[in-house]
Design a protein around this motif. Structure first.
Motif, PDB file in Angstrom:
ATOM      1  N   TRP A   1      -8.371  -4.763  -0.028  1.00 48.09           N
ATOM      2  CA  TRP A   1      -7.977  -3.358  -0.188  1.00 48.09           C
ATOM      3  C   TRP A   1      -8.099  -2.928  -1.650  1.00 48.09           C
ATOM      4  O   TRP A   1      -8.663  -1.867  -1.950  1.00 48.09           O
TER       5      TRP A   1
ATOM      6  N   TYR B   1       0.639   4.520  -2.721  1.00 46.55           N
ATOM      7  CA  TYR B   1       0.251   5.889  -2.368  1.00 46.55           C
ATOM      8  C   TYR B   1       1.416   6.878  -2.378  1.00 46.55           C
ATOM      9  O   TYR B   1       1.208   8.065  -2.589  1.00 46.55           O
TER      10      TYR B   1
ATOM     11  N   ARG C   1       0.827  -1.207   0.000  1.00 45.76           N
ATOM     12  CA  ARG C   1       0.000   0.000   0.000  1.00 45.76           C
ATOM     13  C   ARG C   1       0.860   1.255   0.000  1.00 45.76           C
ATOM     14  O   ARG C   1       0.543   2.253  -0.670  1.00 45.76           O
TER      15      ARG C   1
ATOM     16  N   THR D   1      -9.071   3.817  -7.451  1.00 42.43           N
ATOM     17  CA  THR D   1      -8.068   4.327  -8.390  1.00 42.43           C
ATOM     18  C   THR D   1      -7.153   3.240  -8.937  1.00 42.43           C
ATOM     19  O   THR D   1      -6.354   3.509  -9.833  1.00 42.43           O
TER      20      THR D   1
ATOM     21  N   ASN E   1     -11.561  -2.245  -2.947  1.00 44.27           N
ATOM     22  CA  ASN E   1     -12.190  -1.038  -2.404  1.00 44.27           C
ATOM     23  C   ASN E   1     -11.459   0.246  -2.760  1.00 44.27           C
ATOM     24  O   ASN E   1     -11.889   1.327  -2.349  1.00 44.27           O
ATOM     25  N   GLU E   2     -10.351   0.125  -3.501  1.00 42.66           N
ATOM     26  CA  GLU E   2      -9.583   1.304  -3.908  1.00 42.66           C
ATOM     27  C   GLU E   2      -9.928   1.613  -5.367  1.00 42.66           C
ATOM     28  O   GLU E   2      -9.468   0.932  -6.296  1.00 42.66           O
TER      29      GLU E   2
END
Length: 313
Positions: free
Chosen positions: A252, A205, A201, A258, A255-256
């Motif tokens: 994850w 990001y 993650r 992008t 649900n992300e």
């Protein structure tokens, strides 16, 4: 000058934590060393108290209930307590080398650099540990094999762009303000592989840049009581821990919004492959038959991951 907070989770490490702390104290850039003691069964808490008395830059914390919460929650508490502008991590049985922050001092002059990673080496603390783990670590560097731009680090860790390699949180330094991009840090319920999940993650990001990759900046200390020992000794089934890891990564990713669909598909395939590998014999073949009829490409990719990518994590 950089102000680095070094976070050291402490569990069952009374023999090693002094070496870890003193290896971090050699740097003027290290503003503070945060020890978070996680209810060790040994004498680690007393050793930590002695270190705080001896060194003014060393701070000691425990969880509010003074209980054992695992490495993820322990690192999270360290991040919450950190006052430095940069965060670095160090396991209590590992240590830094004198070149640990050489690249960081230059790279972080550029404000777009949000994190820097490097290579780590290995030291076996006993002949028994070497016999047990040499086949895993050898005398090799744990490193990324070439210098990638930050946009390639996330797919690289997912093995989507060839042989990327690995980096450890012992060789990672993060600009603290950049962590605001993440809604949570280490997943507390993952007792193993929580650092791998965090790095996935984090690299999505944040813009992470390579530091020193051709020689070690820190050393992984290998002994019989490493957490990974239980996995290697079959006390914990390796594939079952990876199912939990990839289930977390898959949830994850789903649900992300992008994340591109082709990346989500890749993650789902890897997750399925570990689910199949960990299933009982009859259920395993039932799952294979099901996916052969419903998603042939996924199962083919999944079997490829099972058979040829066991050494990724």
């Amino acid at each position: 000058m950089m102000k680095i907070s070094v976070i050291i989770p402490v569990y069952n490490a009374e023999k090693y934590v002094t070496q870890a702390v003193e290896s971090a104290l050699q740097f003027d850039e290290v503003f503070e060393i945060i020890l978070v003691e996680d209810k060790s069964p040994d004498n680690a808490l007393q050793v930590c108290r002695q270190l705080t008395e001896k060194y003014s830059r060393v701070k000691l914390y425990q969880h509010p209930d003074k209980g054992n919460h695992g490495a993820g929650a322990t690192r999270n508490l360290g991040i919450a307590m950190a006052d430095g502008d940069f965060i670095a991590f160090l396991d209590a049985d590992d240590y830094y080398l004198p070149n640990r922050f050489d690249a960081e001092k230059e790279l972080f002059k550029d404000p777009k650099v949000e994190g820097v990673y490097g290579a780590i080496g290995v030291q076996y603390y006993s002949e028994k540990a070497k016999e047990q783990y040499y086949k895993i670590f050898g005398d090799r560097l744990t490193t990324v094999y070439k210098r990638y731009p930050p946009e390639d680090v996330f797919p690289g860790q997912l093995n989507m762009n060839g042989t990327f390699g690995l980096f450890s949180i012992d060789a990672l330094t993060i600009r603290k303000n950049s962590l605001k991009k993440m809604d949570c840090f280490f997943k507390k319920h993952l007792r193993l592989h929580q650092d791998t999940e965090f790095l996935f993650r984090l690299s999505y990001y944040l813009d992470l840049y390579p530091g020193i990759l051709d020689k070690a900046v820190a050393i992984r200390g290998v002994h019989e009581n490493n957490r990974i020992t239980k996995v290697d000794a079959k006390e914990i089934k390796p594939s079952s821990t990876k199912v939990l890891l990839w289930e977390e990564v898959n949830n994850w990713a789903e649900n992300e919004s992008t994340i591109p669909e082709y990346v989500k598909t890749h993650i789902k395939r890897v997750y399925r492959s570990f689910r199949i590998a960990n299933a009982p014999f009859l259920k395993k073949w039932g799952m294979i038959v099901k996916y052969l009829f419903t998603d042939y490409k996924s199962i083919r990719s999944g079997l490829y991951n099972i058979n040829f990518r066991k050494d990724l994590f």
